[in-house]
Structure formats: C-alpha cells, structure tokens
Motif scaffolding. Structure first.
Motif, short mmCIF file in Angstrom:
data_model
loop_
_atom_site.label_atom_id
_atom_site.label_comp_id
_atom_site.label_asym_id
_atom_site.label_seq_id
_atom_site.Cartn_x
_atom_site.Cartn_y
_atom_site.Cartn_z
N SER A 60 32.52 -17.59 -17.84
CA SER A 60 31.63 -17.03 -18.88
C SER A 60 30.39 -17.90 -19.08
O SER A 60 29.34 -17.41 -19.51
CB SER A 60 32.38 -16.92 -20.21
N GLY A 61 30.49 -19.17 -18.78
CA GLY A 61 29.36 -20.08 -18.95
C GLY A 61 28.44 -20.16 -17.76
O GLY A 61 27.48 -20.94 -17.76
N HIS A 120 35.27 -9.72 -16.15
CA HIS A 120 34.07 -10.54 -15.93
C HIS A 120 33.24 -9.92 -14.80
O HIS A 120 33.57 -10.09 -13.62
CB HIS A 120 34.44 -11.99 -15.60
N GLN A 156 42.66 -18.21 -19.07
CA GLN A 156 41.65 -18.24 -20.13
C GLN A 156 40.73 -19.43 -19.94
O GLN A 156 39.51 -19.35 -20.16
CB GLN A 156 42.32 -18.31 -21.51
N TYR A 157 41.30 -20.56 -19.54
CA TYR A 157 40.50 -21.76 -19.28
C TYR A 157 39.46 -21.50 -18.19
O TYR A 157 38.28 -21.81 -18.34
CB TYR A 157 41.43 -22.91 -18.87
N ASP A 199 36.76 -19.03 -19.29
CA ASP A 199 35.73 -19.66 -20.12
C ASP A 199 34.68 -20.34 -19.24
O ASP A 199 33.48 -20.31 -19.56
CB ASP A 199 36.36 -20.70 -21.05
#
Length: 263
Positions: A81-82, A106, A74-75, A78
């Motif tokens: 995602s950015g 993703h 998840q880290y 994230d």
C-alpha cells in the motif's frame, strides 16, 4: 563533437515526443517485493536482489514475521500500500501463502511469482499441501518445538540437518550460516487456513527445484498447473532454496513477469 551531441539531443527529444504524441506515459518499472519463507530471512534473496537492482529494478526484501498467514499477509499488504508504482510480489516457500493473501484487493500488484512456494486455495494450509504428495522429509528434521509465553510453538530445523534438508546445493559454509540465522515459524502458521487466493485473478509464474525436500516437486507442479501459471521453470537438482543456489534463473523469471504484466 558538436554534431554528435546535437544528434543525441535530437534523438532523446524524438523519443520523449513519441510518448507525448501517443498520449501514453513512459513505462514505469514495477517495484519487486520479495517475501521469504520459514527457516530463512530476507538475506536469502541477496543474490536475486543484486541482479534485479543491476537491471534497474527497485527492490524491497520484506522481513516476513512468520507468525500466521493473516498477520503476515497484512504486514506485506501494508508495504504494498505504501508503494506508488506497480508491484510484482515474489514469495518463497510459506511466503507464497502470504503473497496469495496480501495481493488481494491491491490493484497495483500486477504479477505473482512463486519460488519453491505454496499457492494455496481458500481453505487449504501449507502443511496440508506439503503432505498432499509424497516426498517431503521436513518433519523428522525439526527440532523440538519451542513453547511461546503467549501460547503456541515456534519451529526450527535442527542445525545439523539443515544443509541436507533445506539447502543441499549450497556450500557447507553458507548453509551453516543460514542454519544459525534461520527464522522460526509458528506451528499455527503452517496450519492456518488460507482466506484468499490471489493467483486466481493475478497473472503468476512458478520456479522450483527438482531436488526440493521441503515441498515435493510433484506438489509444486500441481499448484502451478492449477494456477494456470504463465511459465513454469524447474531447476534440475536444485534444493528448496533455489533463489540462493540459482539466483540467475529466479531473477530472470521475476523480470519476465514484470515485463509481461506491465504490457
């Protein structure tokens, strides 16, 4: 001189117009996200980063928490995602488990590169894959587990055994620094079942060392074949930290993945 400058201006204009007339945007180089594994840190990618950045790639060497597959994935997800551009995810060792889960869902992740890394199927664990084939000598080199106040245990490699076990083809001086700065992984992380296997959907590439004492080369060959890897590179005699001792072939394979996946 004026004629030369005029010629260059025309050449640039023609190049730009070629993309405009085709209706296609100029190609964007993917961002390379590097994920380290257990007993290492982001600095283990330094040699690879230098080559990638010199060749014009944007690079992020993530600080993998090493707390658990779902948590760590998840880290990294994230981070992905950015990033607005396409992404190539490269993972070392346990970092392979992380990228296999982080890439799920993703669309901007275009390629996965496994660097002496685990590529578990759903339900498998890093520990289980390491013991699937003979050859790993990691267990006897581990220090007594460190109990954590919140529960669970942290694992380290004994510093005096780090060089031979983890980084045999790295200089003694460098391995000593790596041993002192090693990042621990929780025992639970190595035994956490995989929830996603993005290598089933995303093109992938593998590179590992023939002298790896953490993940047996036979295990790496099995995972690469199962994942239908587009290219498998075995660096003769290289240790588990092939990206430290042999950054050039690792960087070149990542660039190859970036180029092929961007077509």
């Amino acid at each position: 001189m004026k004629k030369l400058l005029a010629g260059l201006t025309i050449a640039i204009a023609v190049s730009g117009n070629a993309y405009a007339q085709s209706g296609k945007p100029a190609p964007v180089k993917p961002t390379i996200v590097l994920v380290h594994g257990a007993f290492a840190d982001a600095s283990s990618w330094n040699g690879v980063v230098k080559i990638l950045e010199k060749d014009g790639y944007s690079v992020v060497a993530a600080a993998n928490p090493l707390r658990g597959v779902a948590n760590d994935a998840q880290y990294v997800a994230d981070i992905v995602s950015g990033i607005a551009s396409p992404v190539v995810l490269a993972g070392h060792s346990y970092g392979g488990s992380v990228i296999s889960e982080a890439a799920e869902g993703h669309a901007n992740v275009k390629a996965l590169v496994y660097v002496a890394a685990f590529a578990p199927d759903v339900g498998e664990t890093a520990a289980g894959l390491a013991s699937k084939f003979p050859g790993s000598t990691l267990a006897p080199t581990l220090a007594p587990p460190v109990p954590l106040s919140g529960g669970g245990k942290d694992l380290y490699i004994l510093q005096e055994k780090f060089h031979d076990q983890f980084a045999a083809d790295v200089s003694v001086a460098e391995a000593k620094l790596m041993a002192a700065g090693q990042r621990p992984i929780t025992e639970a992380a190595l035994n956490e079942a995989q929830a996603a296997a993005a290598w089933k959907k995303i093109p992938n590439w593998f590179i590992y060392g023939g002298g790896d004492k953490n993940i047996p080369p036979e295990a790496s060959a099995f995972m690469a074949a199962r994942a239908h890897s587009r290219d498998i590179v075995v660096v003769k005699g290289a240790s588990h930290v092939v990206m430290v001792s042999n950054p050039e072939p690792v960087a070149r394979l990542i660039e190859k993945a970036a180029k092929e996946a961007s077509r």
